[in-house]
Every structure is written in C-alpha cells, then in structure tokens.
Design an enzyme around this catalytic site. Structure first.
Site, PDB file in Angstrom:
ATOM      1  N   ALA A  41       0.812  -1.220   0.000  1.00 18.48           N
ATOM      2  CA  ALA A  41       0.000   0.000   0.000  1.00 18.48           C
ATOM      3  C   ALA A  41       0.841   1.264   0.000  1.00 18.48           C
ATOM      4  O   ALA A  41       1.808   1.370   0.747  1.00 18.48           O
ATOM      5  CB  ALA A  41      -0.920   0.013   1.226  1.00 18.48           C
ATOM      6  N   GLY A  46       6.707   1.167   5.533  1.00 19.41           N
ATOM      7  CA  GLY A  46       7.617   0.252   4.836  1.00 19.41           C
ATOM      8  C   GLY A  46       7.628   0.488   3.337  1.00 19.41           C
ATOM      9  O   GLY A  46       8.673   0.507   2.691  1.00 19.41           O
ATOM     10  N   CYS A  47       6.443   0.691   2.777  1.00 23.09           N
ATOM     11  CA  CYS A  47       6.331   0.893   1.324  1.00 23.09           C
ATOM     12  C   CYS A  47       6.953   2.229   0.921  1.00 23.09           C
ATOM     13  O   CYS A  47       7.538   2.348  -0.156  1.00 23.09           O
ATOM     14  CB  CYS A  47       4.873   0.818   0.890  1.00 23.09           C
ATOM     15  SG  CYS A  47       4.141  -0.808   1.250  1.00 23.09           S
ATOM     16  N   THR A  48       6.836   3.233   1.803  1.00 24.88           N
ATOM     17  CA  THR A  48       7.452   4.534   1.542  1.00 24.88           C
ATOM     18  C   THR A  48       8.969   4.388   1.533  1.00 24.88           C
ATOM     19  O   THR A  48       9.644   4.881   0.622  1.00 24.88           O
ATOM     20  CB  THR A  48       7.007   5.567   2.604  1.00 24.88           C
ATOM     21  OG1 THR A  48       5.594   5.729   2.507  1.00 24.88           O
ATOM     22  CG2 THR A  48       7.700   6.904   2.403  1.00 24.88           C
ATOM     23  N   ALA A  51      10.007   2.609  -1.714  1.00 19.13           N
ATOM     24  CA  ALA A  51       9.850   3.475  -2.897  1.00 19.13           C
ATOM     25  C   ALA A  51      10.920   4.570  -2.905  1.00 19.13           C
ATOM     26  O   ALA A  51      11.465   4.900  -3.962  1.00 19.13           O
ATOM     27  CB  ALA A  51       8.450   4.086  -2.916  1.00 19.13           C
TER      28      ALA A  51
END
Length: 157
Positions: A41, A46-48, A51
């Site tokens: 998401a 974590g995804c930030t 990315a």
C-alpha cells in the site's frame, strides 16, 4: 494461491494505469531490463521506505539499463498523492483488481504479525530485455531490499 514465477519464465504481460491515469504496459519497456516490484500500500511506512530507496537509486539502475515499476492495489489518485508527498520518480502503477499481482505470484497467503492473512506479498521480479524473468524474489523486506538487490545485480559493492 498464485504460482510464483521462476527464472526463465516469460514475464506476464500487463497494462495498468499510472499515478496520472495513463496506461503503462510491460511491452513499453521492451529492449530494457525492468525491475517490477510489488508492495502492499502507498503511503505506509515500509512501502514509503522501499519506494524512496528505489527513487534514490534510480539513476544507478537506469544507467545500468533498468527501468523501475512499482505495483500496488492502490488507485491512481492515491499513487499520485504518494508520488507528490515523497517526491518519487519511479513509475507507480495501480492494480485494484489484483490480476497482475496474482499473475506474478505476488498476492496470496502470507504471515503478518504471526497470523496468516491473504494480501500482497512484497516481491521483486527482474525482467530482461526480452521479457523473460531473470530473478523472482518473494517475501522481501522493505528496508535494505534495494541495497541487497543492487549488490546482487553487481551494481554496488
């Protein structure tokens, strides 16, 4: 449960909307290697981190002939917010129907805080210039994954 890809498999073709709602296909990248990474998401810690790590290393990857595409189940509007907020330069695609996630083996059962849940399996698939899977990495960590990937690809010491 979707099948995991193996090196030598043909990468499943896809066309998905980017953060601006523009259609992007794997075929658009023919002749270049592509790092396709799947994350649960946008706008989560974590995804930030992941990315931002890809964005920070984009020049190095591009210089070695790699394009980077991040795919999540998010809608383009959320991806646009994510890109603006974090100043991301990787191509972000939305797969709300999860067809591409499933085709790549990046959606299914996973462990989350000790429980078995169904969701996005954080994964990275390297596709070569001819559309063949070069490597398929599943259940990768958000933090440190890009550094390890660069090392594995021979782009970092």
């Amino acid at each position: 449960m979707s099948e995991r890809l193996q090196p030598g498999d043909t990468a499943p073709a896809f066309t998905l909307p980017d953060a601006d709602g523009k259609e992007v296909s794997l075929a658009d990248h023919a002749g270049r290697k592509v790092v396709v990474y799947f994350y649960p998401a946008a706008l989560t810690p974590g995804c930030t981190k992941q990315a931002c790590d890809f964005t920070d290393n984009l020049e190095l990857l591009a210089g070695a002939g790699y394009d980077v595409i991040g795919i999540s189940p998010d809608k383009p509007e959320k991806l646009a917010k994510f890109r603006e907020k974090e100043d991301l330069r990787v191509t972000l695609l939305g797969d709300p129907g999860k067809e591409v996630l499933e085709a790549y083996g990046a959606f299914g059962e996973k462990k989350l805080y000790g429980k078995t849940v169904t969701g996005v399996i954080r994964s990275t698939v390297i596709v070569d210039e001819h559309g063949t899977v070069e490597r398929a990495l599943y259940n990768v960590k958000a933090t440190g994954h890009v550094a390890k990937l660069l090392k594995d690809l021979g782009l970092a010491s």
